[in-house]
Every structure is written in structure tokens, then in C-alpha cells.
Design a protein around this motif. Structure first.
Motif, PDB file in Angstrom:
ATOM      1  N   LEU A   1      54.003 -13.453   2.397  1.00 22.31           N
ATOM      2  CA  LEU A   1      55.290 -13.102   1.821  1.00 22.31           C
ATOM      3  C   LEU A   1      55.333 -11.628   1.464  1.00 22.31           C
ATOM      4  N   LEU A   2      54.155 -11.054   1.226  1.00 22.75           N
ATOM      5  CA  LEU A   2      54.076  -9.625   0.978  1.00 22.75           C
ATOM      6  C   LEU A   2      53.052  -9.046   1.921  1.00 22.75           C
ATOM      7  N   PRO A   3      53.372  -7.991   2.630  1.00 24.31           N
ATOM      8  CA  PRO A   3      52.376  -7.391   3.517  1.00 24.31           C
ATOM      9  C   PRO A   3      51.288  -6.717   2.712  1.00 24.31           C
ATOM     10  N   ALA A   4      50.143  -6.527   3.341  1.00 25.02           N
ATOM     11  CA  ALA A   4      49.068  -5.805   2.685  1.00 25.02           C
ATOM     12  C   ALA A   4      49.501  -4.372   2.433  1.00 25.02           C
ATOM     13  N   VAL A   5      49.010  -3.820   1.331  1.00 26.70           N
ATOM     14  CA  VAL A   5      49.253  -2.408   1.047  1.00 26.70           C
ATOM     15  C   VAL A   5      47.915  -1.717   0.973  1.00 26.70           C
ATOM     16  N   PRO A   6      47.860  -0.443   1.287  1.00 28.16           N
ATOM     17  CA  PRO A   6      46.577   0.245   1.221  1.00 28.16           C
ATOM     18  C   PRO A   6      46.006   0.180  -0.185  1.00 28.16           C
ATOM     19  N   ALA A   7      44.728  -0.196  -0.287  1.00 25.56           N
ATOM     20  CA  ALA A   7      44.081  -0.247  -1.592  1.00 25.56           C
ATOM     21  C   ALA A   7      43.911   1.159  -2.125  1.00 25.56           C
ATOM     22  N   PRO A   8      44.029   1.337  -3.455  1.00 24.72           N
ATOM     23  CA  PRO A   8      43.814   2.671  -3.999  1.00 24.72           C
ATOM     24  C   PRO A   8      42.387   3.119  -3.775  1.00 24.72           C
TER      25      PRO A   8
ATOM     26  N   SER B   1      42.866   4.444 -21.377  1.00 24.25           N
ATOM     27  CA  SER B   1      43.964   4.033 -20.492  1.00 24.25           C
ATOM     28  C   SER B   1      43.978   4.836 -19.198  1.00 24.25           C
ATOM     29  N   GLY B   2      44.482   4.196 -18.156  1.00 29.39           N
ATOM     30  CA  GLY B   2      44.657   4.855 -16.868  1.00 29.39           C
ATOM     31  C   GLY B   2      45.672   4.090 -16.044  1.00 29.39           C
ATOM     32  N   PRO B   3      46.254   4.719 -15.029  1.00 24.64           N
ATOM     33  CA  PRO B   3      47.307   4.059 -14.245  1.00 24.64           C
ATOM     34  C   PRO B   3      46.734   3.062 -13.244  1.00 24.64           C
ATOM     35  N   ARG B   4      47.582   2.129 -12.843  1.00 25.40           N
ATOM     36  CA  ARG B   4      47.223   1.162 -11.804  1.00 25.40           C
ATOM     37  C   ARG B   4      48.448   0.949 -10.932  1.00 25.40           C
ATOM     38  N   GLN B   5      48.248   0.895  -9.617  1.00 22.11           N
ATOM     39  CA  GLN B   5      49.340   0.776  -8.658  1.00 22.11           C
ATOM     40  C   GLN B   5      50.078  -0.546  -8.794  1.00 22.11           C
ATOM     41  N   LEU B   6      51.413  -0.493  -8.651  1.00 24.84           N
ATOM     42  CA  LEU B   6      52.248  -1.684  -8.549  1.00 24.84           C
ATOM     43  C   LEU B   6      52.918  -1.707  -7.182  1.00 24.84           C
ATOM     44  N   ARG B   7      53.497  -2.816  -6.839  1.00 25.96           N
ATOM     45  CA  ARG B   7      54.288  -2.898  -5.615  1.00 25.96           C
ATOM     46  C   ARG B   7      55.485  -1.966  -5.704  1.00 25.96           C
ATOM     47  N   PRO B   8      55.849  -1.310  -4.607  1.00 24.34           N
ATOM     48  CA  PRO B   8      56.995  -0.389  -4.668  1.00 24.34           C
ATOM     49  C   PRO B   8      58.312  -1.094  -4.949  1.00 24.34           C
ATOM     50  N   VAL B   9      58.403  -2.364  -4.584  1.00 20.83           N
ATOM     51  CA  VAL B   9      59.618  -3.134  -4.849  1.00 20.83           C
ATOM     52  C   VAL B   9      59.206  -4.491  -5.379  1.00 20.83           C
ATOM     53  N   SER B  10      60.150  -5.172  -6.008  1.00 21.86           N
ATOM     54  CA  SER B  10      59.867  -6.508  -6.523  1.00 21.86           C
ATOM     55  C   SER B  10      59.632  -7.484  -5.387  1.00 21.86           C
TER      56      SER B  10
ATOM     57  N   GLY C   1      43.730  -3.731 -17.057  1.00 21.71           N
ATOM     58  CA  GLY C   1      44.856  -3.410 -16.227  1.00 21.71           C
ATOM     59  C   GLY C   1      45.094  -1.924 -16.158  1.00 21.71           C
ATOM     60  N   ALA C   2      44.707  -1.205 -17.178  1.00 19.39           N
ATOM     61  CA  ALA C   2      44.863   0.247 -17.171  1.00 19.39           C
ATOM     62  C   ALA C   2      43.898   0.847 -18.162  1.00 19.39           C
ATOM     63  N   ALA C   3      42.602   0.601 -17.969  1.00 19.68           N
ATOM     64  CA  ALA C   3      41.629   1.150 -18.894  1.00 19.68           C
ATOM     65  C   ALA C   3      40.394   1.575 -18.121  1.00 19.68           C
ATOM     66  N   GLN C   4      40.046   2.826 -18.238  1.00 19.58           N
ATOM     67  CA  GLN C   4      38.909   3.351 -17.501  1.00 19.58           C
ATOM     68  C   GLN C   4      37.667   3.302 -18.366  1.00 19.58           C
ATOM     69  N   VAL C   5      36.550   2.860 -17.781  1.00 19.06           N
ATOM     70  CA  VAL C   5      35.304   2.762 -18.520  1.00 19.06           C
ATOM     71  C   VAL C   5      34.582   4.094 -18.451  1.00 19.06           C
ATOM     72  N   LEU C   6      34.345   4.688 -19.593  1.00 18.18           N
ATOM     73  CA  LEU C   6      33.707   5.997 -19.644  1.00 18.18           C
ATOM     74  C   LEU C   6      32.470   5.942 -20.529  1.00 18.18           C
ATOM     75  N   PRO C   7      31.369   6.607 -20.129  1.00 18.36           N
ATOM     76  CA  PRO C   7      30.192   6.650 -20.986  1.00 18.36           C
ATOM     77  C   PRO C   7      30.461   7.459 -22.225  1.00 18.36           C
ATOM     78  N   LEU C   8      29.787   7.075 -23.297  1.00 19.39           N
ATOM     79  CA  LEU C   8      29.913   7.823 -24.540  1.00 19.39           C
ATOM     80  C   LEU C   8      28.884   8.947 -24.585  1.00 19.39           C
TER      81      LEU C   8
END
Length: 378
Positions: free
Chosen positions: A355-362, A333-342, A371-378
């Protein structure tokens, strides 16, 4: 000067934030702008898009097609990747082409075959692809008969809806009586046969289930990129056995996947899933859309979302062979950005500004999943 490419993803899975990331980081260094729509204001795909809107609720398939055509005209969409109402949308391909939009989806005939798993199993079996034994059940008596026949043959029975996606409704039958043991630990897919039988006998709602043996690991999902000429350009298998995941080019998986993709015209991106029945790989499911884990193929040195968009635009990449196969990996698991407001309520259809302005990409990160999962080598 090469023009930008405008891509729209409608009400798609959260994992497709990584599909979007890969489009922006394409090896052609071409500008890509992404429009996203969804029914959930907090979907991460809306935050990852350049422009986004909430989709109207309650539209019929025909009404949704009209909505989609209006979006494509208003937004100047070059490539539309439909998930919601895919079958209705692809039936109007010519209308989308008339407004300058290419559909990154198979033709309606191909989509129709794989909407119903019974029709799909019968169709692929006819062209020589092995499938597991299965029973279509619509009532309690049919369920019990199918389960008994499977158990007599030494198999564990499971069932799932005859139509559906993403493992929704999948359950494994057990005869162990319900007890406190089933209330400890995490929920499982196991369900008691007597409870299912009783529920079926008490309901007036129709059911349409497929009963089959529980198949064994490994599970191999073959991601295919197929041209409008029915020729596969790329096929790579992603294997899963417990937590361990990896990649394969073994023909026992790729050959039947190519046969399905080419034989049924699964144009652009499809995902064809297999599991083991005894010593034989058998078909489990076919998705006529990009898989949520498609981005994992970046570990093999290929950007499949961009290859698909190029193909939809008429820029044929030719046969693509991965330069290497990535090492085995897992997902965490890992975090993913959401819109600051609905998202605000939709404005009138004639308004053309986002309807929504662009936001800086992470900042670019390691490939991730779910949606919240990081791929890591074993």
C-alpha cells in the motif's frame, strides 16, 4: 542463495524504528524486509518500513487475530513481533505457524502472568524475587488507608494501574495543597491526595490501582533473550540514574531477571525492570516485549533484535556475552523521517502489492532513542 527475512511489527512504539534499523544492519548481511502497521498515519515506524498499512480500527481481539493471520499470509511474513493484542495473538501460535510465521513473543501462559501487576508480584515473590510492598485499591477508602500506612512507615506513596505499560497512569501522591506553585514550570507526576480522593468518590467508573512506595534510583532494565527451551541466551542491564545511563552485568540485577525469564518462560525478548527499596533491588515491572531502548545495547557490541529474529527462525545463537560494556551515555532529541504524504485508505484485502512503496532509508546515524533521541556518550 540465502532467502530474505520478512519481519512485521504491528502498532509498536516509535522507538522501534531503531529495532528496524538494526535488523537491516545485521552482522549476517542477510536481506531483511520490514512490514509495519499502525493506527497513526504519521508514526515514524511506517516511514521506516519497506511496506506499511494503516490498521483497521475497532477490531475485537479475536477480529484482530484474523486480520493478523491474513496479513501474514498475504505478506509472506517470516517473523511477527506483536505488541498490540499480544495475548490474543500468542494464543493462536499454531495457526501462525501453519501459514509459515514464527511469533517473536512468549507463550500465552507467560503473557497472562504479567498482564496484571498484582498477579505478577505474587508469582515472582513465590519464586524468591523481592518485590516492594503494595496495596491493590479500587476505591477512595482503600487509597487513603494505603497511603497512610506507607507514610507512617516513612515512605512517599505512588500509584499506577494494575495493568498497563510504559508508565501510563503513574502518579506520586503529595499532601501539599494545590497552588500557583503547581502551575509554574513543567508538569510533574505529583498529584494531591485530596483531589484524587475526591475524584474517586465522585466517579462511577471502576479503578484498579496498585499503591506502593516510590522506589529509589538507580533504575535497571534487564533486557533478556530467552529460547523456547526456557534458557536465557543473553542478559544485559541498562541503568538509569537521572540523565546518566549505562550498562551493567552485576548479578544483583541479572540473577533475578534470569530467574523470572527462565522460570516463567519469557521466550525471545523481554525487559525486566528493577529499582531500589532501601538497600534491596526489587522488581518494578516486566514487559513481555522488546523494550524501546533495546537498541542501546548496540553500544555493547551486540545486535539483539537480529539475535532474536535468528532464534525465532530456529537459528540458535547460543549463549551470547557482550564483547564489552559501552561507556555511560545520555539521550538528546533529533529528527526522524516521516512519509511525505499521509497513508491512503486501505485497499481491498485481496490486493497484494504494497500500500506504500518503499522509501530510501535514512543514512546510518548514531544510535538513537524515543523516536527522536540520539544516544550520546557522557
Amino acid at each position: 542463495m540465502v532467502s530474505r527475512v520478512r519481519v512485521w511489527l504491528n502498532r509498536t512504539y516509535a522507538e522501534n524504528v531503531f529495532f528496524m534499523d538494526q535488523l537491516r544492519r545485521n552482522p549476517s548481511d542477510r536481506a531483511v524486509e520490514i512490514h509495519a502497521t499502525h493506527g497513526d498515519a504519521d508514526s515514524p515506524v511506517l516511514a521506516a518500513a519497506d511496506t506499511a498499512e494503516l490498521e483497521p480500527e475497532g477490531l475485537s481481539p479475536a477480529g484482530y487475530v484474523e486480520y493478523a493471520l491474513a496479513q501474514c499470509r498475504r505478506r509472506g511474513i517470516d517473523v511477527f513481533v506483536p505488541r498490540l493484542h499480544q495475548s490474543a495473538i500468542v494464543a493462536h501460535r499454531a495457526e501462525f505457524e501453519a501459514v509459515g510465521t514464527a511469533l517473536l513473543a512468549p507463550p500465552p501462559e507467560a503473557v497472562a502472568v504479567f498482564q496484571d501487576k498484582v498477579i505478577a508480584y505474587e508469582a515472582v515473590q513465590a519464586v524468591g524475587v523481592p518485590v516492594p510492598p503494595w496495596w491493590r485499591v479500587r476505591n477512595a477508602d482503600e487509597l487513603v488507608a494505603a497511603v497512610e500506612e506507607l507514610e507512617e512507615a516513612g515512605h512517599k506513596a505512588c500509584f499506577k494501574p494494575a495493568s498497563g505499560a510504559g508508565g501510563v497512569g503513574f502518579r506520586v501522591i503529595t499532601r501539599s495543597p494545590f497552588s500557583l506553585m503547581h502551575l509554574s514550570g513543567f508538569p510533574t507526576p505529583y498529584v494531591q491526595l485530596d483531589l484524587v480522593e475526591d475524584a474517586l468518590r465522585r466517579t462511577d467508573e471502576p479503578v484498579d490501582w496498585l499503591v506502593m512506595p516510590r522506589l529509589e534510583q538507580p533504575e535497571v532494565s534487564v533486557d533478556c533473550l530467552t529460547g523456547p527451551d526456557n534458557r536465557v541466551r543473553l542478559a544485559i542491564g541498562r541503568s538509569k540514574s537521572g540523565r546518566r545511563r549505562g550498562f551493567t552485568l552485576q548479578e544483583q540485577w541479572l540473577k533475578p531477571a534470569r530467574l523470572i525469564a527462565e522460570g516463567f518462560g519469557l521466550h525471545y525478548l523481554s525487559n525486566i525492570q528493577f529499582r531500589m527499596f532501601g538497600d534491596t533491588p526489587v522488581l518494578m515491572d516486566v514487559n513481555t516485549r522488546p523494550a524501546g531502548g533495546l537498541h542501546q545495547l548496540s553500544l555493547c557490541g551486540v545486535n539483539v533484535p537480529w539475535l532474536a529474529v535468528k532464534l525465532a527462525l530456529g537459528e540458535d545463537p547460543g549463549e551470547v556475552v557482550p564483547p564489552f560494556l559501552g561507556q555511560d551515555y545520555t539521550v538528546v532529541s533529533g529528527p526522524r523521517q516521516l512519509r511525505p504524504v499521509s497513508i491512503p485508505q486501505q485497499r481491498a484485502a485481496e490486493e497484494t502489492e504494497p500500500l506504500l512503496p518503499a522509501v530510501p532509508a535514512p543514512a546510518p546515524a548514531e544510535p538513537v532513542e524515543s523516536g527522536a533521541a540520539q544516544v550520546l556518550p557522557l
